[in-house]
Design a protein around this motif. Sequence first.
Motif, PDB file in Angstrom:
ATOM      1  N   LEU A  15      18.183  -8.628   0.049  1.00 26.29           N
ATOM      2  CA  LEU A  15      17.113  -8.865  -0.923  1.00 26.29           C
ATOM      3  C   LEU A  15      15.994  -9.715  -0.318  1.00 26.29           C
ATOM      4  O   LEU A  15      14.808  -9.463  -0.564  1.00 26.29           O
ATOM      5  N   ASN A  16      16.363 -10.722   0.468  1.00 31.31           N
ATOM      6  CA  ASN A  16      15.346 -11.565   1.115  1.00 31.31           C
ATOM      7  C   ASN A  16      14.488 -10.758   2.086  1.00 31.31           C
ATOM      8  O   ASN A  16      13.278 -10.962   2.182  1.00 31.31           O
ATOM      9  N   ALA A  17      15.144  -9.842   2.805  1.00 30.08           N
ATOM     10  CA  ALA A  17      14.413  -9.005   3.757  1.00 30.08           C
ATOM     11  C   ALA A  17      13.411  -8.108   3.032  1.00 30.08           C
ATOM     12  O   ALA A  17      12.279  -7.936   3.488  1.00 30.08           O
ATOM     13  N   ILE A  18      13.818  -7.552   1.903  1.00 26.10           N
ATOM     14  CA  ILE A  18      12.902  -6.704   1.129  1.00 26.10           C
ATOM     15  C   ILE A  18      11.742  -7.536   0.590  1.00 26.10           C
ATOM     16  O   ILE A  18      10.585  -7.095   0.597  1.00 26.10           O
ATOM     17  N   ASP A  19      12.035  -8.766   0.153  1.00 24.83           N
ATOM     18  CA  ASP A  19      10.963  -9.644  -0.322  1.00 24.83           C
ATOM     19  C   ASP A  19       9.954  -9.936   0.789  1.00 24.83           C
ATOM     20  O   ASP A  19       8.756 -10.023   0.544  1.00 24.83           O
ATOM     21  N   ASN A  20      10.451 -10.102   2.018  1.00 21.68           N
ATOM     22  CA  ASN A  20       9.551 -10.363   3.144  1.00 21.68           C
ATOM     23  C   ASN A  20       8.653  -9.170   3.452  1.00 21.68           C
ATOM     24  O   ASN A  20       7.577  -9.331   4.036  1.00 21.68           O
ATOM     25  N   LEU A  21       9.097  -7.982   3.064  1.00 21.47           N
ATOM     26  CA  LEU A  21       8.327  -6.761   3.331  1.00 21.47           C
ATOM     27  C   LEU A  21       7.524  -6.275   2.131  1.00 21.47           C
ATOM     28  O   LEU A  21       6.655  -5.419   2.277  1.00 21.47           O
ATOM     29  N   ARG A  22       7.832  -6.795   0.969  1.00 21.12           N
ATOM     30  CA  ARG A  22       7.336  -6.178  -0.271  1.00 21.12           C
ATOM     31  C   ARG A  22       5.832  -5.968  -0.290  1.00 21.12           C
ATOM     32  O   ARG A  22       5.342  -4.892  -0.636  1.00 21.12           O
ATOM     33  N   GLU A  23       5.050  -6.982   0.080  1.00 15.27           N
ATOM     34  CA  GLU A  23       3.593  -6.829  -0.023  1.00 15.27           C
ATOM     35  C   GLU A  23       3.035  -5.859   1.018  1.00 15.27           C
ATOM     36  O   GLU A  23       1.908  -5.387   0.893  1.00 15.27           O
ATOM     37  N   SER A  24       3.827  -5.581   2.053  1.00 13.37           N
ATOM     38  CA  SER A  24       3.328  -4.697   3.109  1.00 13.37           C
ATOM     39  C   SER A  24       3.431  -3.221   2.741  1.00 13.37           C
ATOM     40  O   SER A  24       2.739  -2.384   3.320  1.00 13.37           O
ATOM     41  N   PHE A  25       4.296  -2.879   1.785  1.00 14.54           N
ATOM     42  CA  PHE A  25       4.421  -1.474   1.398  1.00 14.54           C
ATOM     43  C   PHE A  25       3.152  -1.009   0.677  1.00 14.54           C
ATOM     44  O   PHE A  25       2.535  -1.761  -0.070  1.00 14.54           O
ATOM     45  N   SER A  26       2.786   0.217   0.922  1.00 10.08           N
ATOM     46  CA  SER A  26       1.604   0.787   0.275  1.00 10.08           C
ATOM     47  C   SER A  26       1.783   0.790  -1.240  1.00 10.08           C
ATOM     48  O   SER A  26       2.890   1.002  -1.743  1.00 10.08           O
ATOM     49  N   LEU A  27       0.689   0.563  -1.950  1.00 10.19           N
ATOM     50  CA  LEU A  27       0.761   0.561  -3.413  1.00 10.19           C
ATOM     51  C   LEU A  27       0.726   1.969  -3.983  1.00 10.19           C
ATOM     52  O   LEU A  27       1.274   2.229  -5.053  1.00 10.19           O
ATOM     53  N   ASP A  28       0.064   2.891  -3.250  1.00 13.88           N
ATOM     54  CA  ASP A  28      -0.101   4.227  -3.822  1.00 13.88           C
ATOM     55  C   ASP A  28      -0.028   5.372  -2.811  1.00 13.88           C
ATOM     56  O   ASP A  28      -0.096   6.535  -3.197  1.00 13.88           O
ATOM     57  N   GLY A  29       0.091   5.057  -1.514  1.00  9.83           N
ATOM     58  CA  GLY A  29       0.210   6.122  -0.519  1.00  9.83           C
ATOM     59  C   GLY A  29      -1.095   6.540   0.141  1.00  9.83           C
ATOM     60  O   GLY A  29      -1.081   7.318   1.102  1.00  9.83           O
ATOM     61  N   LEU A  30      -2.230   6.039  -0.352  1.00  8.69           N
ATOM     62  CA  LEU A  30      -3.522   6.418   0.228  1.00  8.69           C
ATOM     63  C   LEU A  30      -3.769   5.693   1.540  1.00  8.69           C
ATOM     64  O   LEU A  30      -3.486   4.501   1.659  1.00  8.69           O
ATOM     65  N   LEU A  31      -4.313   6.409   2.526  1.00 13.46           N
ATOM     66  CA  LEU A  31      -4.729   5.806   3.790  1.00 13.46           C
ATOM     67  C   LEU A  31      -6.246   5.895   3.865  1.00 13.46           C
ATOM     68  O   LEU A  31      -6.817   6.981   3.963  1.00 13.46           O
ATOM     69  N   LEU A  32      -6.904   4.734   3.819  1.00 15.68           N
ATOM     70  CA  LEU A  32      -8.359   4.685   3.733  1.00 15.68           C
ATOM     71  C   LEU A  32      -9.016   4.677   5.115  1.00 15.68           C
ATOM     72  O   LEU A  32      -8.399   4.256   6.102  1.00 15.68           O
ATOM     73  N   PRO A  33     -10.277   5.122   5.210  1.00  6.55           N
ATOM     74  CA  PRO A  33     -10.986   5.173   6.503  1.00  6.55           C
ATOM     75  C   PRO A  33     -11.053   3.825   7.209  1.00  6.55           C
ATOM     76  O   PRO A  33     -11.002   3.770   8.441  1.00  6.55           O
ATOM     77  N   GLU A  34     -11.165   2.716   6.458  1.00  2.24           N
ATOM     78  CA  GLU A  34     -11.244   1.401   7.092  1.00  2.24           C
ATOM     79  C   GLU A  34      -9.975   1.106   7.894  1.00  2.24           C
ATOM     80  O   GLU A  34     -10.031   0.553   8.999  1.00  2.24           O
ATOM     81  N   ALA A  35      -8.829   1.482   7.330  1.00  2.00           N
ATOM     82  CA  ALA A  35      -7.560   1.258   8.024  1.00  2.00           C
ATOM     83  C   ALA A  35      -7.445   2.166   9.252  1.00  2.00           C
ATOM     84  O   ALA A  35      -6.893   1.769  10.284  1.00  2.00           O
ATOM     85  N   GLN A  36      -7.949   3.383   9.135  1.00  2.00           N
ATOM     86  CA  GLN A  36      -7.955   4.285  10.291  1.00  2.00           C
ATOM     87  C   GLN A  36      -8.739   3.668  11.449  1.00  2.00           C
ATOM     88  O   GLN A  36      -8.315   3.741  12.608  1.00  2.00           O
ATOM     89  N   GLN A  37      -9.854   3.052  11.138  1.00  2.00           N
ATOM     90  CA  GLN A  37     -10.700   2.444  12.169  1.00  2.00           C
ATOM     91  C   GLN A  37      -9.994   1.284  12.859  1.00  2.00           C
ATOM     92  O   GLN A  37     -10.187   1.049  14.060  1.00  2.00           O
ATOM     93  N   VAL A  38      -9.161   0.543  12.104  1.00  2.00           N
ATOM     94  CA  VAL A  38      -8.411  -0.570  12.708  1.00  2.00           C
ATOM     95  C   VAL A  38      -7.449  -0.037  13.761  1.00  2.00           C
ATOM     96  O   VAL A  38      -7.321  -0.601  14.858  1.00  2.00           O
ATOM     97  N   SER A  39      -6.775   1.068  13.456  1.00  2.00           N
ATOM     98  CA  SER A  39      -5.858   1.690  14.424  1.00  2.00           C
ATOM     99  C   SER A  39      -6.612   2.164  15.665  1.00  2.00           C
ATOM    100  O   SER A  39      -6.162   1.970  16.798  1.00  2.00           O
ATOM    101  N   LEU A  40      -7.749   2.791  15.440  1.00  2.00           N
ATOM    102  CA  LEU A  40      -8.547   3.304  16.543  1.00  2.00           C
ATOM    103  C   LEU A  40      -9.042   2.162  17.433  1.00  2.00           C
ATOM    104  O   LEU A  40      -9.027   2.258  18.670  1.00  2.00           O
ATOM    105  N   ARG A  41      -9.432   1.059  16.803  1.00  2.00           N
ATOM    106  CA  ARG A  41      -9.906  -0.107  17.548  1.00  2.00           C
ATOM    107  C   ARG A  41      -8.783  -0.693  18.420  1.00  2.00           C
ATOM    108  O   ARG A  41      -9.021  -1.086  19.566  1.00  2.00           O
ATOM    109  N   MET A  42      -7.567  -0.734  17.876  1.00  2.00           N
ATOM    110  CA  MET A  42      -6.435  -1.248  18.643  1.00  2.00           C
ATOM    111  C   MET A  42      -6.167  -0.380  19.872  1.00  2.00           C
ATOM    112  O   MET A  42      -6.010  -0.883  20.986  1.00  2.00           O
TER     113      MET A  42
END
Length: 343
Positions: A283-310
């Motif tokens: 349960l603690n491990a899931i709590d540590n990850l909870r906010e990182s899970f997507s809220l709705d499944g959408l991948l926005l262009p801004e996030a795509q650009q972060v990956s490309l920049r990396m």
Amino acid sequence: MHRRQWLMGCSALLASLTLTHLPAKANPDKSRLTLVFDDRTSLSHLPLLLAEQLGFFKAEGLEIEWVEQPSQPAAMAALTQATADVMCASYDTALLLKQKGFDVVCIAQIARTPQWALGVSNKNVPNFKTMADLSGKRIGLMDAEGSAQRCLSFSVLRSGLKPNDFQWVYFNSSLQAMVAARTGAVDALFASDPVMTALEKKDDLTVVRNWRTLKQTQQVFGGLLPGNCLLVSQALVQQHPNACQALVSAVVRCLKWLRTAGPSDLLRYMVDNPVVPDRLVYLNAIDNLRESFSLDGLLLPEAQQVSLRMLRLLDPKLLSATLAWQGTVNNDFVRKAKQRYRM
């Protein structure tokens, strides 16, 4: 007679309203999908495994065949060679596949951050201050050519160091990594949950870089670097759109379920995990990850650009390369699922 007609009319109206509020049952054009991923014990795959436990795939008329590969390159090979229909991996994997000429597309985002954490051995490096304190030290990783290596290498470069300033130690399993960290065989470990939470709880490691959180991910990467996504070939999207929709609908439904799932809900559908038989650590491990899970499944262009920049920082040749990154995401399936589940 008028009263009978009125009652019949009310019944028909009630039935139509009830049917309108029920999710339409999927009719996939391919009822079985093979899904490949690495390290089944990692809770970064939790939404997928929970969707199976909760019966969401079955409700869509879909059967998932799970295939675990020992490394991300092996999983990529399964997708490109068509021995797997779907790959669960970070979005930057899609960009790398695209660069290699494979027509891949992300049809749903599962995690908004990479969900990795860097823990420093309290025994071997008790006075850690900066990344320079790990220079020449042994850092454990799960994969030699996976997203973990890319994320940590990016952070190292940003801190003014080079990846070859460290000794990289690679593991074949989470259990092997956990044993190495506990025995002091490595000076630091870069891994996902539940391994990191379990080691923190036993005071074996102190987490010094935490990309399970939105804040630290934004600080290091200049935005939210997407974690796990559902990656498929463009051919699958074109030939079996209903199967893709069924897959995404089940996962989006699970992401919605996770938003409000409490401890009793999570324990009721607890996924068997040899790394953490302890329910409290789970349960603690899931709590540590909870906010990182997507809220709705959408991948926005801004996030795509972060990956490309990396990727461009890690490989300067990509600066001049023309990557059709816009074509590596298809949010249509997620939008339909969101509408269906009122998200």
